[in-house]
Design a protein around this motif. Structure first.
Motif, PDB file in Angstrom:
ATOM      1  N   ASP A  17      33.900  -6.462  13.639  1.00  0.00           N
ATOM      2  CA  ASP A  17      34.057  -6.974  14.931  1.00  0.00           C
ATOM      3  C   ASP A  17      33.684  -6.012  15.968  1.00  0.00           C
ATOM      4  OD1 ASP A  17      36.129  -5.560  15.071  1.00  0.00           O
ATOM      5  OD2 ASP A  17      37.853  -7.015  14.802  1.00  0.00           O
ATOM      6  N   ASP A  18      33.792  -6.299  17.036  1.00  0.00           N
ATOM      7  CA  ASP A  18      33.187  -5.303  18.250  1.00  0.00           C
ATOM      8  C   ASP A  18      34.337  -4.221  18.319  1.00  0.00           C
ATOM      9  OD1 ASP A  18      30.830  -6.457  18.523  1.00  0.00           O
ATOM     10  OD2 ASP A  18      31.441  -7.518  20.588  1.00  0.00           O
ATOM     11  N   GLY A  19      35.556  -4.551  18.174  1.00  0.00           N
ATOM     12  CA  GLY A  19      36.450  -3.506  18.226  1.00  0.00           C
ATOM     13  C   GLY A  19      36.497  -2.247  17.143  1.00  0.00           C
ATOM     14  N   ALA A  21      33.975  -1.627  15.449  1.00  0.00           N
ATOM     15  CA  ALA A  21      32.540  -1.231  15.460  1.00  0.00           C
ATOM     16  C   ALA A  21      32.540  -0.236  16.758  1.00  0.00           C
ATOM     17  CB  ALA A  21      31.403  -1.999  15.807  1.00  0.00           C
ATOM     18  N   ALA A  22      33.269  -0.379  17.705  1.00  0.00           N
ATOM     19  CA  ALA A  22      33.285   0.404  18.873  1.00  0.00           C
ATOM     20  C   ALA A  22      34.212   1.629  18.550  1.00  0.00           C
ATOM     21  CB  ALA A  22      33.881  -0.191  20.194  1.00  0.00           C
ATOM     22  N   ALA A  23      35.436   1.423  17.817  1.00  0.00           N
ATOM     23  CA  ALA A  23      36.083   2.485  17.419  1.00  0.00           C
ATOM     24  C   ALA A  23      35.298   3.301  16.385  1.00  0.00           C
ATOM     25  CB  ALA A  23      37.315   2.067  16.916  1.00  0.00           C
ATOM     26  N   MET A  24      34.430   2.832  15.514  1.00  0.00           N
ATOM     27  CA  MET A  24      33.922   3.684  14.814  1.00  0.00           C
ATOM     28  C   MET A  24      32.685   4.398  15.384  1.00  0.00           C
ATOM     29  SD  MET A  24      34.809   4.098  11.522  1.00  0.00           S
ATOM     30  CE  MET A  24      33.320   4.572  10.942  1.00  0.00           C
ATOM     31  N   LEU A  25      32.051   3.935  16.482  1.00  0.00           N
ATOM     32  CA  LEU A  25      30.991   4.574  17.164  1.00  0.00           C
ATOM     33  C   LEU A  25      31.773   5.734  17.941  1.00  0.00           C
ATOM     34  CD1 LEU A  25      28.210   4.500  18.453  1.00  0.00           C
ATOM     35  CD2 LEU A  25      29.085   3.296  20.236  1.00  0.00           C
ATOM     36  N   THR A  44      24.648   3.571  18.812  1.00  0.00           N
ATOM     37  CA  THR A  44      25.048   2.378  19.548  1.00  0.00           C
ATOM     38  C   THR A  44      25.917   1.486  18.747  1.00  0.00           C
ATOM     39  OG1 THR A  44      23.235   1.327  18.127  1.00  0.00           O
ATOM     40  CG2 THR A  44      22.528   2.386  20.251  1.00  0.00           C
ATOM     41  N   LEU A  45      26.409   0.380  19.276  1.00  0.00           N
ATOM     42  CA  LEU A  45      27.574  -0.595  18.645  1.00  0.00           C
ATOM     43  C   LEU A  45      26.788  -1.058  17.677  1.00  0.00           C
ATOM     44  CD1 LEU A  45      30.288  -1.310  19.067  1.00  0.00           C
ATOM     45  CD2 LEU A  45      29.431  -3.245  20.724  1.00  0.00           C
ATOM     46  N   GLU A  46      25.737  -1.397  17.753  1.00  0.00           N
ATOM     47  CA  GLU A  46      24.840  -1.994  16.599  1.00  0.00           C
ATOM     48  C   GLU A  46      24.705  -1.309  15.376  1.00  0.00           C
ATOM     49  OE1 GLU A  46      23.511  -4.880  14.340  1.00  0.00           O
ATOM     50  OE2 GLU A  46      24.191  -5.432  16.079  1.00  0.00           O
ATOM     51  N   GLN A  47      24.338  -0.136  15.670  1.00  0.00           N
ATOM     52  CA  GLN A  47      24.230   1.043  14.625  1.00  0.00           C
ATOM     53  C   GLN A  47      25.627   1.461  14.001  1.00  0.00           C
ATOM     54  OE1 GLN A  47      22.479   4.302  16.876  1.00  0.00           O
ATOM     55  NE2 GLN A  47      20.468   3.917  15.823  1.00  0.00           N
ATOM     56  N   GLN A  53      28.977  -1.905   7.813  1.00  0.00           N
ATOM     57  CA  GLN A  53      28.752  -2.928   6.883  1.00  0.00           C
ATOM     58  C   GLN A  53      27.999  -2.063   5.587  1.00  0.00           C
ATOM     59  OE1 GLN A  53      25.887  -5.189   9.042  1.00  0.00           O
ATOM     60  NE2 GLN A  53      27.588  -6.594   9.764  1.00  0.00           N
ATOM     61  N   LYS A  54      27.280  -1.091   5.725  1.00  0.00           N
ATOM     62  CA  LYS A  54      26.392  -0.465   4.592  1.00  0.00           C
ATOM     63  C   LYS A  54      27.557   0.334   3.868  1.00  0.00           C
ATOM     64  CE  LYS A  54      22.855   2.846   3.321  1.00  0.00           C
ATOM     65  NZ  LYS A  54      21.687   3.512   3.975  1.00  0.00           N
ATOM     66  N   HIS A  55      28.183   1.384   4.497  1.00  0.00           N
ATOM     67  CA  HIS A  55      29.051   2.235   3.849  1.00  0.00           C
ATOM     68  C   HIS A  55      30.269   1.699   3.619  1.00  0.00           C
ATOM     69  CE1 HIS A  55      26.094   5.311   4.295  1.00  0.00           C
ATOM     70  NE2 HIS A  55      25.961   5.000   5.751  1.00  0.00           N
TER      71      HIS A  55
END
Length: 175
Positions: A17-19, A21-25, A44-47, A53-55
């Motif tokens: 989710d965006d939450g 993903a943003a925290a990981m970014l 970026t958020l998408e990256q 997802q990958k790792h």
């Protein structure tokens, strides 16, 4: 869903989710993360979502474990991540962790790693565990020693150039 609960923290699976993903970014671009873990090139958020997802999700599927979100129980604040990684070049899973800079120096990393160790042994039934640390990261060395890891020399992981400090932790019954 919480996998691990400690006095102040809960560790849970990362979410797509965006939450998260943003925290990981944010985490992946902390100066300390770049200095001691490495620049993953995530900007970026998408990256960040693709990275998780990958790792992370890939590790959950392949190994039954991975890195988990660290949240403060009192208010749900996302502090960083901690968990287990299966790396080429190491004989067993290794313990990893990283905190957002605002939350370092407050005992959260120690508490999270203690929770990961308890989960690894009690729930996953893992025995020997390893940890790798960049040379010069004295705080991580001190933390690992505090939770029972001992120096086991150095290692250069396949495809990498950096010589890392290597630590080992055996279950109490095997020590």
């Amino acid at each position: 869903m919480s996998l691990v609960q400690t006095e102040r923290l809960q560790l849970r699976l990362l979410r797509d989710d965006d939450g998260d993903a943003a925290a990981m970014l944010q985490l992946l671009n902390e100066p300390g993360f770049h200095e001691f873990i490495g620049d993953r090139g995530v900007r970026t958020l998408e990256q960040a979502r693709e990275y998780v997802q990958k790792h992370t999700f890939g590790s959950y599927a392949a190994n039954g474990f991975g890195m988990y979100a660290i949240e403060r129980r009192s208010d749900g604040a996302w502090l960083g991540n901690a968990g287990l990684v299966r790396r080429e070049g190491l004989p067993c899973a290794d313990v990893g962790y990283a905190l957002l800079g605002a939350y370092t120096g407050q005992g959260y990393a120690l508490e999270a790693v203690q929770g990961v160790l308890a989960y690894a042994r009690g729930t996953l039934g893992l025995g020997e565990l390893r940890a790798i640390v960049s040379q010069g990261n004295a705080r991580s060395v001190a933390l690992l020693e505090k939770v029972g890891f001992r120096d086991d020399g150095t290692v250069v992981l396949p495809g990498k150039d950096e010589q890392l400090l290597l630590f080992v932790n055996m279950p109490a019954s095997a020590a």
